[in-house]
Design an enzyme around this catalytic site. Structure first.
Site, PDB file in Angstrom:
ATOM      1  N   THR A 123     -44.452  77.698  64.479  1.00 50.26           N
ATOM      2  CA  THR A 123     -45.035  78.068  63.189  1.00 50.26           C
ATOM      3  C   THR A 123     -43.980  77.904  62.101  1.00 50.26           C
ATOM      4  O   THR A 123     -42.967  77.214  62.306  1.00 50.26           O
ATOM      5  CB  THR A 123     -45.599  79.511  63.255  1.00 50.26           C
ATOM      6  OG1 THR A 123     -46.360  79.781  62.080  1.00 50.26           O
ATOM      7  CG2 THR A 123     -44.490  80.547  63.386  1.00 50.26           C
ATOM      8  N   ASN A 124     -44.185  78.473  60.934  1.00 50.55           N
ATOM      9  CA  ASN A 124     -43.215  78.393  59.831  1.00 50.55           C
ATOM     10  C   ASN A 124     -43.225  79.723  59.079  1.00 50.55           C
ATOM     11  O   ASN A 124     -43.938  80.654  59.447  1.00 50.55           O
ATOM     12  CB  ASN A 124     -43.537  77.207  58.920  1.00 50.55           C
ATOM     13  CG  ASN A 124     -44.944  77.307  58.359  1.00 50.55           C
ATOM     14  OD1 ASN A 124     -45.265  78.225  57.614  1.00 50.55           O
ATOM     15  ND2 ASN A 124     -45.813  76.373  58.749  1.00 50.55           N
TER      16      ASN A 124
END
Ligand code: CTP
Ligand code: CA
Length: 230
Positions: free
Chosen positions: A33-34
């Site tokens: 993810t980020n």
């Protein structure tokens, strides 16, 4: 207050917004993810709703409350976000893609937890996710009745990278922010942006290709000071 401003009346318009990160599962316990928190997309959804628009928010996993009066669709992966956007797209008048979509996903999702004892090193092959904004740019109505706004987050060459995204993805507007600017970046309550539109982009092109008209593209960018998100 937008509600007092007739120029900000969005009654009768449908606004589609993407927000937040995506999660790309590797196995039942892990994902890529980020750092996106969704604050920008959620603030835009609240603002559009307060201006009278009929708002649909397609949101990746975030820790924010659903905005009141906004139809919120929760998704996890880029592919799920893409499917949700495609389902809403033809009805939307204004489309704003503020999500930080994962560009890649693991090519294989293990059904079982990957066990460390079974691996001395672990190589993960990543494959491209669909580019939702680029798809929207290709499929928006040709009569100009849908307005498409993208975002760009850069760590270098902000304007050049943003201009190429604006053109490549056929956006009507692109909001560029530099991750390293004070007051901008992930999880801030403010942002600092440069807004690009196609005329600015074509002015820049004519400059690059050396045609006669000297255009100061810098002057025609809309620079905004850090603004509180709603
Ligand atoms: N975007 C999207 N789908 C993707 C990737 C990006 O819809 N798979 C959208 C984002 O929501 C944003 C815009 O495209 O509005 C630009 O995203 P950004 O990550 O800055 O650009 P990319 O084209 O993915 O290029 P890169 O990450 O290599 O800079
Ligand atoms: Ca990207």
């Amino acid at each position: 207050d937008h509600r007092q401003d007739a120029s900000c009346d969005l009654r009768g318009l449908r606004v589609l917004i993407t927000a937040g990160p995506t999660q790309e599962p590797l196995d039942p316990v892990r994902y890529l993810t980020n750092h996106s928190t969704g604050k920008m997309g959620y603030a835009l959804a609240r603002a559009a709703q307060s201006m009278g628009a009929d708002v649909t928010l397609v949101s990746g996993p975030v820790a924010l409350d659903e905005p009141d009066g906004v139809h919120t669709i929760h998704v996890q992966t880029a592919q799920e976000m893409f499917d949700a956007v495609r389902g809403q797209f033809s009805q939307a008048d204004i489309i704003i893609m503020a999500a930080a979509v994962g560009d890649f996903r693991p090519d294989h999702r293990s059904d079982q937890k990957i066990k460390k004892a079974a691996e001395s090193t672990l190589n993960i092959t990543l494959v491209h996710n669909p580019d939702i904004l680029a798809w929207a740019g290709e499929h928006k109505r040709k009569d100009g009745s849908q307005m498409l706004c993208g975002f760009a987050m850069e760590t270098q060459d902000l304007l050049a990278n943003a201009q190429s995204k604006l053109e490549r993805k056929h956006c009507d507007m692109l909001v560029a922010n530099n991750l390293n600017d004070p007051g901008a970046g992930f999880a801030h309550d403010t942002n600092r942006v440069v807004i690009l539109t196609p005329d600015i982009s074509s002015a820049a092109c004519s400059r690059h290709s050396g045609t006669a008209q000297p255009v100061d593209t810098q002057d025609r960018h809309v620079h905004a000071e850090p603004q509180p998100l709603m």
